[in-house]
Design a protein around this motif. Sequence first.
Motif, PDB file in Angstrom:
ATOM      1  N   GLU A 108       3.555   8.589  -2.738  1.00  0.00           N
ATOM      2  CA  GLU A 108       3.168   9.744  -1.925  1.00  0.00           C
ATOM      3  C   GLU A 108       1.878  10.367  -2.453  1.00  0.00           C
ATOM      4  O   GLU A 108       0.993  10.751  -1.678  1.00  0.00           O
ATOM      5  CB  GLU A 108       4.288  10.776  -1.915  1.00  0.00           C
ATOM      6  CG  GLU A 108       4.029  11.951  -0.985  1.00  0.00           C
ATOM      7  CD  GLU A 108       5.182  12.933  -0.940  1.00  0.00           C
ATOM      8  OE1 GLU A 108       5.105  13.888  -0.140  1.00  0.00           O
ATOM      9  OE2 GLU A 108       6.165  12.747  -1.691  1.00  0.00           O
ATOM     10  N   GLN A 111      -0.984   8.151  -1.400  1.00  0.00           N
ATOM     11  CA  GLN A 111      -1.300   8.301   0.020  1.00  0.00           C
ATOM     12  C   GLN A 111      -2.108   9.567   0.283  1.00  0.00           C
ATOM     13  O   GLN A 111      -2.936   9.607   1.184  1.00  0.00           O
ATOM     14  CB  GLN A 111      -0.018   8.310   0.854  1.00  0.00           C
ATOM     15  CG  GLN A 111       0.650   6.942   0.952  1.00  0.00           C
ATOM     16  CD  GLN A 111       1.904   6.979   1.785  1.00  0.00           C
ATOM     17  OE1 GLN A 111       2.875   7.653   1.460  1.00  0.00           O
ATOM     18  NE2 GLN A 111       1.899   6.255   2.888  1.00  0.00           N
ATOM     19  N   LYS A 116      -9.639   6.947   1.785  1.00  0.00           N
ATOM     20  CA  LYS A 116      -9.214   6.180   2.952  1.00  0.00           C
ATOM     21  C   LYS A 116     -10.434   5.689   3.714  1.00  0.00           C
ATOM     22  O   LYS A 116     -11.544   6.210   3.550  1.00  0.00           O
ATOM     23  CB  LYS A 116      -8.329   7.043   3.852  1.00  0.00           C
ATOM     24  CG  LYS A 116      -7.102   7.591   3.139  1.00  0.00           C
ATOM     25  CD  LYS A 116      -6.408   8.649   3.963  1.00  0.00           C
ATOM     26  CE  LYS A 116      -5.168   9.196   3.244  1.00  0.00           C
ATOM     27  NZ  LYS A 116      -5.522   9.836   1.938  1.00  0.00           N
ATOM     28  N   GLN A 122      -4.130   5.492   5.692  1.00  0.00           N
ATOM     29  CA  GLN A 122      -3.547   4.851   4.515  1.00  0.00           C
ATOM     30  C   GLN A 122      -4.602   4.651   3.430  1.00  0.00           C
ATOM     31  O   GLN A 122      -5.790   4.474   3.721  1.00  0.00           O
ATOM     32  CB  GLN A 122      -2.925   3.501   4.899  1.00  0.00           C
ATOM     33  CG  GLN A 122      -1.811   3.610   5.920  1.00  0.00           C
ATOM     34  CD  GLN A 122      -0.660   4.486   5.467  1.00  0.00           C
ATOM     35  OE1 GLN A 122      -0.382   4.583   4.265  1.00  0.00           O
ATOM     36  NE2 GLN A 122       0.025   5.114   6.418  1.00  0.00           N
ATOM     37  N   LEU A 266      -1.712  -0.353   3.726  1.00  0.00           N
ATOM     38  CA  LEU A 266      -0.507   0.198   3.103  1.00  0.00           C
ATOM     39  C   LEU A 266       0.245  -0.879   2.341  1.00  0.00           C
ATOM     40  O   LEU A 266       0.652  -0.678   1.187  1.00  0.00           O
ATOM     41  CB  LEU A 266       0.389   0.813   4.182  1.00  0.00           C
ATOM     42  CG  LEU A 266       1.750   1.339   3.706  1.00  0.00           C
ATOM     43  CD1 LEU A 266       1.579   2.497   2.726  1.00  0.00           C
ATOM     44  CD2 LEU A 266       2.612   1.761   4.891  1.00  0.00           C
ATOM     45  N   CYS A 368       8.028   4.802   2.557  1.00  0.00           N
ATOM     46  CA  CYS A 368       6.712   4.947   3.177  1.00  0.00           C
ATOM     47  C   CYS A 368       6.549   3.972   4.343  1.00  0.00           C
ATOM     48  O   CYS A 368       5.859   4.287   5.329  1.00  0.00           O
ATOM     49  CB  CYS A 368       5.588   4.791   2.149  1.00  0.00           C
ATOM     50  SG  CYS A 368       5.366   3.147   1.477  1.00  0.00           S
TER      51      CYS A 368
END
Length: 485
Positions: A108, A111, A116, A122, A266, A368
Motif C-alpha cells: 500500500e 502504491q 507512476k 499503479q 502492478l 491489491c
Amino acid sequence: MALTDVNPYPDLHCMWPSEKVRPFSLYGCQQKCFSSSQSSNLKEVLDELVPQEQKRVSEFKKQYSDTVIGNVTVDMIYGGMRGIKGMVYETSVLDAQEGIRFRGKTIEDCQKELPKAKGGEQPLPEGLFWLLVTSKVPTQQQVDWVTKEWNNRAHIPQHVVTMLNNFPNQLHPMSQFSAAITVLNLESKFAKAYADNVHKSKYWEYIYEDAMDLIAKLPTVAAIIYRNLYRDGTAVGAIDSKKDWSWNFSSMLGYDNKQFIELLRLYLTIHSDHEGGNVSAHASHLVGSALSDPYLSFAAAMNGLAGPLHGLANQEVLIWITKLIEKIGENPTDDQVKQYILDTLKAGVVVPGFGHAVLRKTDPRYTCQRDFALKHLPNDNMFKIVSQLYKIVPPILLEGGKVKNPWPNVDAHSGVLLQHHGMKEMNYYTVLFGVSRALGVLAQMIWSRALGFPLERPKSMSTDGLMQLVKKQPTQQTQEKAKAA
C-alpha cells in the motif's frame, strides 16, 4: 540478542522505532542512515551508499558477532529448514502478520509513494527497483533515468534469438526462459572482470552492470517465447524509447490495452521480491555466493520458480477453478461452491491458492489485486468465483483445525486477472512472475557482493548423526521441568 526499546547501536545517527519491543533491524535502519543523493544515476547513488553500508555492517558484525539469535529444532531440520534464521537478505522482509515489506514499505505504501506513469495509477517497477537497491523512494527523474537505461540495454544477441526460435513448441516456456538466461551469460561483465582478476572490492560494480543489462533484456526474451508459442512466431517489434519497461513489455507481448499495461505494472511490482527464504530468491543467493554471474544465478532462480510448489501455483489455481466451472457452472451458488470445496478436501487435495508458509493473514498481494478487480472487472464471472472462495474457503479450513493459515495468497488471484484481459495461456504465467522476480533477487545480489557475503555452506547431518546429537542434548520439556523445579 535481547529485544529492547533502546537503540543498541547509538553511534549510528538513525531514528529508533518508538514501539516498546522491536529487534534491531538492519534494513529498517538503512532508510535513515543512507545518504540522500539526488543524482538520477543509480550507479552514482550506489557509489555513495556502498561504503556507508560496508562500514555499518562491519561495525555491527564486530560488536555482535557472538550473539545468539535463535534456536534450531529437529522439526525445523526435517521441515525444510522452515523458520531457521540463517541468511541476510536486505531488500525485503516478510512478516507473518503484516505481509511483505520492500525496504520497510508495504505494498500500500508503494502504491501511494512510488512514481507512476503519466495518467497511471499503479507504481512503475523501475521505481520499486530503485527502492530495493537504495532503500529510498525515488523521484520521477530518477525513475525516468532507470527507464532510459533499461531501454538502452535491452538488445538481445542474435544467437539467443536463434536459439529461442529453434526450440520445439513442446518445451515449457519456463524451460525456454531459463535456457535463454543461461546463454545470455556470454554478455556477463562480471564474468569477464573476474577472469581478468578484478579486485573483490569492485565485484559489486560489475554485478550492478549485469543486473541492469539482464533486467533490461528479460521482457524481450519473455516476449519472443510468448510470440513463438502462442502468436505464430510473429515479431516482437523494437523497444520504444518513449515507453516505460512494463509498457514496452506489454506491447511486445501484443497487448496495447491501457488497463492491461496498468495490470502488468502492478503485477511486476508485487511479484518482485518475497524475502530471501523462498526457493527462487534463495537459489539465486546460493548460486551467487559461489561467484556465479547474475545470469547463471538468476537462471537457477527460475528453475526453482518453475516448480509447482512455487511459481506454478497460480496455474494450479486456474486449473482448479476451471474444473469447478465445468462441474457446477459459471454462476454457482455459495452452497454449490462449499460442497465442491468439501469434495476437494475429502479427495485429499488441497484448495490451491490458500495458505502460505509464513503468512498468517490474507496476502497483501492478493488484496491489491482484488482491489484492482473490484474497480476494473467487478462483473467478471471468474472474479466472482474468486470472491466466493475468499468468503467460503477460510471458515472451512479453520473448521478442520489443521491449517495454520486459511487465507488466500497471491496465486489465488493473479491468473484470473490475466485471463480477463485475454492472456489465457496458463503455462506462460510463471514467465511473467520470473521477469518480476529479477527486480528483487538482482537488487539483493548487488548488495551481497558489496558486503562481501561468503560462499553459502550450511552443515548437513545424517539421521543417525542427528539422533546421536539429540541424545546428548536436553529436550525442551526437560529444560522446562528443570526451571519449574
